[in-house]
Motif scaffolding. Sequence first.
Motif, PDB file in Angstrom:
ATOM      1  N   SER A 170      50.840  39.583  40.002  1.00  0.00           N
ATOM      2  CA  SER A 170      50.141  38.598  40.840  1.00  0.00           C
ATOM      3  C   SER A 170      49.841  37.337  40.051  1.00  0.00           C
ATOM      4  O   SER A 170      49.967  36.218  40.565  1.00  0.00           O
ATOM      5  CB  SER A 170      48.839  39.201  41.381  1.00  0.00           C
ATOM      6  OG  SER A 170      49.091  40.330  42.181  1.00  0.00           O
TER       7      SER A 170
ATOM      8  N   ASN B  59      50.236  45.436  38.319  1.00  0.00           N
ATOM      9  CA  ASN B  59      50.013  44.711  39.583  1.00  0.00           C
ATOM     10  C   ASN B  59      49.307  43.373  39.339  1.00  0.00           C
ATOM     11  O   ASN B  59      49.636  42.352  39.952  1.00  0.00           O
ATOM     12  CB  ASN B  59      49.173  45.565  40.536  1.00  0.00           C
ATOM     13  CG  ASN B  59      49.932  46.775  41.033  1.00  0.00           C
ATOM     14  OD1 ASN B  59      51.167  46.787  41.044  1.00  0.00           O
ATOM     15  ND2 ASN B  59      49.208  47.815  41.436  1.00  0.00           N
ATOM     16  N   ILE B  60      48.321  43.387  38.427  1.00  0.00           N
ATOM     17  CA  ILE B  60      47.577  42.164  38.131  1.00  0.00           C
ATOM     18  C   ILE B  60      48.483  41.119  37.495  1.00  0.00           C
ATOM     19  O   ILE B  60      48.471  39.944  37.869  1.00  0.00           O
ATOM     20  CB  ILE B  60      46.376  42.476  37.210  1.00  0.00           C
ATOM     21  CG1 ILE B  60      45.386  43.401  37.918  1.00  0.00           C
ATOM     22  CG2 ILE B  60      45.674  41.190  36.777  1.00  0.00           C
ATOM     23  CD1 ILE B  60      44.302  43.927  37.002  1.00  0.00           C
TER      24      ILE B  60
ATOM     25  N   THR C 248      49.500  50.942  35.636  1.00  0.00           N
ATOM     26  CA  THR C 248      50.036  50.514  36.935  1.00  0.00           C
ATOM     27  C   THR C 248      49.195  49.390  37.525  1.00  0.00           C
ATOM     28  O   THR C 248      49.726  48.406  38.054  1.00  0.00           O
ATOM     29  CB  THR C 248      50.080  51.702  37.913  1.00  0.00           C
ATOM     30  OG1 THR C 248      50.898  52.737  37.366  1.00  0.00           O
ATOM     31  CG2 THR C 248      50.641  51.271  39.256  1.00  0.00           C
ATOM     32  N   GLU C 249      47.871  49.535  37.424  1.00  0.00           N
ATOM     33  CA  GLU C 249      46.967  48.499  37.934  1.00  0.00           C
ATOM     34  C   GLU C 249      47.169  47.196  37.169  1.00  0.00           C
ATOM     35  O   GLU C 249      47.210  46.104  37.765  1.00  0.00           O
ATOM     36  CB  GLU C 249      45.513  48.954  37.813  1.00  0.00           C
ATOM     37  CG  GLU C 249      45.151  50.187  38.630  1.00  0.00           C
ATOM     38  CD  GLU C 249      45.187  49.915  40.129  1.00  0.00           C
ATOM     39  OE1 GLU C 249      45.184  50.884  40.895  1.00  0.00           O
ATOM     40  OE2 GLU C 249      45.214  48.730  40.533  1.00  0.00           O
TER      41      GLU C 249
ATOM     42  N   LYS D  12      40.537  42.756  43.110  1.00  0.00           N
ATOM     43  CA  LYS D  12      40.433  44.163  43.505  1.00  0.00           C
ATOM     44  C   LYS D  12      41.270  45.060  42.594  1.00  0.00           C
ATOM     45  O   LYS D  12      40.849  46.174  42.249  1.00  0.00           O
ATOM     46  CB  LYS D  12      40.848  44.326  44.968  1.00  0.00           C
ATOM     47  CG  LYS D  12      39.832  43.730  45.941  1.00  0.00           C
ATOM     48  CD  LYS D  12      40.317  43.801  47.386  1.00  0.00           C
ATOM     49  CE  LYS D  12      39.271  43.201  48.325  1.00  0.00           C
ATOM     50  NZ  LYS D  12      39.719  43.205  49.739  1.00  0.00           N
ATOM     51  N   ASP D  13      42.451  44.573  42.199  1.00  0.00           N
ATOM     52  CA  ASP D  13      43.261  45.338  41.246  1.00  0.00           C
ATOM     53  C   ASP D  13      42.539  45.448  39.904  1.00  0.00           C
ATOM     54  O   ASP D  13      42.539  46.510  39.266  1.00  0.00           O
ATOM     55  CB  ASP D  13      44.620  44.661  41.044  1.00  0.00           C
ATOM     56  CG  ASP D  13      45.558  44.892  42.229  1.00  0.00           C
ATOM     57  OD1 ASP D  13      45.356  45.896  42.939  1.00  0.00           O
ATOM     58  OD2 ASP D  13      46.465  44.072  42.431  1.00  0.00           O
ATOM     59  N   TYR D  14      41.941  44.361  39.480  1.00  0.00           N
ATOM     60  CA  TYR D  14      41.224  44.362  38.206  1.00  0.00           C
ATOM     61  C   TYR D  14      40.037  45.328  38.252  1.00  0.00           C
ATOM     62  O   TYR D  14      39.809  46.105  37.319  1.00  0.00           O
ATOM     63  CB  TYR D  14      40.745  42.951  37.870  1.00  0.00           C
ATOM     64  CG  TYR D  14      39.822  42.905  36.678  1.00  0.00           C
ATOM     65  CD1 TYR D  14      40.319  42.988  35.386  1.00  0.00           C
ATOM     66  CD2 TYR D  14      38.445  42.789  36.854  1.00  0.00           C
ATOM     67  CE1 TYR D  14      39.484  42.958  34.286  1.00  0.00           C
ATOM     68  CE2 TYR D  14      37.593  42.757  35.763  1.00  0.00           C
ATOM     69  CZ  TYR D  14      38.119  42.846  34.484  1.00  0.00           C
ATOM     70  OH  TYR D  14      37.276  42.821  33.401  1.00  0.00           O
TER      71      TYR D  14
ATOM     72  N   ASN E  11      42.820  39.746  45.973  1.00  0.00           N
ATOM     73  CA  ASN E  11      43.716  40.877  45.702  1.00  0.00           C
ATOM     74  C   ASN E  11      43.814  41.156  44.204  1.00  0.00           C
ATOM     75  O   ASN E  11      43.829  42.314  43.769  1.00  0.00           O
ATOM     76  CB  ASN E  11      45.107  40.589  46.275  1.00  0.00           C
ATOM     77  CG  ASN E  11      45.119  40.616  47.792  1.00  0.00           C
ATOM     78  OD1 ASN E  11      44.281  41.269  48.417  1.00  0.00           O
ATOM     79  ND2 ASN E  11      46.051  39.897  48.390  1.00  0.00           N
TER      80      ASN E  11
ATOM     81  N   ALA F 249      39.696  47.866  40.214  1.00  0.00           N
ATOM     82  CA  ALA F 249      40.202  49.241  40.275  1.00  0.00           C
ATOM     83  C   ALA F 249      40.517  49.746  38.875  1.00  0.00           C
ATOM     84  O   ALA F 249      40.243  50.904  38.534  1.00  0.00           O
ATOM     85  CB  ALA F 249      41.435  49.314  41.169  1.00  0.00           C
TER      86      ALA F 249
END
Length: 348
Positions: free
Chosen positions: A204, A200-201, A196-197, A224-226, A221, A228
């Motif tokens: 983006s 998101n990356i 899921t992360e 931060k996803d990376y 942003n 996480a």
Amino acid sequence: MFKKISKYWWCQILGWAMYLLINLFFNFTLIKGNLNAVMVNLLVFSICGVVSTHIFRTLINRRRSWGSASLEKQALLFFIMVVSTGVVLYVSYNWTLSYVIGYGQKGQGFVRNIILGGLLSAFAISSIWWFIYFIWHYIDRNRTSYLDHLKLEATVKELELKTIKAQMNPHFIFNALNSIRALVDENPQRARTAITELSNILRSSMSTEKSETVSLENELNIVKDYLALEHIRFEERLRVQYEIDPDTLELQVPPMMLQTLVENAIKHGISRVISGGTVYIASRVKGMEHEITIENTGQLEEPQVNGHGLGLQSTRQRLSLLYGNRATFEIHNKDAKTVEARVVMPLV
């Protein structure tokens, strides 16, 4: 109607009109000559000047390559044009006055006027005309060449930027998939969270694909996803600290640059330290420059000190393409336990 008149004809009309007015002023204020005679002579000379220069201009333009000829050939061509135009100008002028209008002498007098009259003046006028014409084309060719060079340079830079992006994104995806692969058997639930992360990356990343720069806020942003995603892999071994000046969030940075540097800090720093470490990310304004700093636990080893990895090379290349020598990037061992990567970009 006037918009349909070319620049060449505007120059012809205005140039010969200026010549006519200057000579009228000179004759009427200093010489006090006969009004009708002076007007007729100047008008005929100007008309003959327009016709003769246009004829030879048409002839020279039939050979379109003359502008790219050597300096010696252009000098010879200039001399030929001056002599030819001067002779045709003065012969047509005297012939019109003597045989069409009836001014001046015919027969032997006409020949004598040609030889002993103002032939040198006709040469002088044609010299000025052709000098302006050659200089105009020289400047126009240089300007066109310069614009073509700028277009080519911009195209090359655009292609280079796209190539660098294409190299970098698969590099990042490969590392991220390795992280997820390590979780699949160990902890499927965390692996699903990691997917899921990563989604998101990638979402983006794809949204910034057509941009040469993005805001720092958008870049953060992604980071931060990376982080996480990587935190699932490293757990308590990975600690992150931020020191972000709010005024820098809207500043533009190369897309995926910060993520690349953070990825490099984890891959070559945190992952090699058994006890893990800290990634420190700072963004601040110093004078007229935007400074981004990434510090991580670890040490650079030779030949890594100069930063020749793919991600670091892409950072240098993109900064150079976007800002030239106004931006700098350096990475070094800050102390015995910390590596520091620092990017400085101009605000304007």
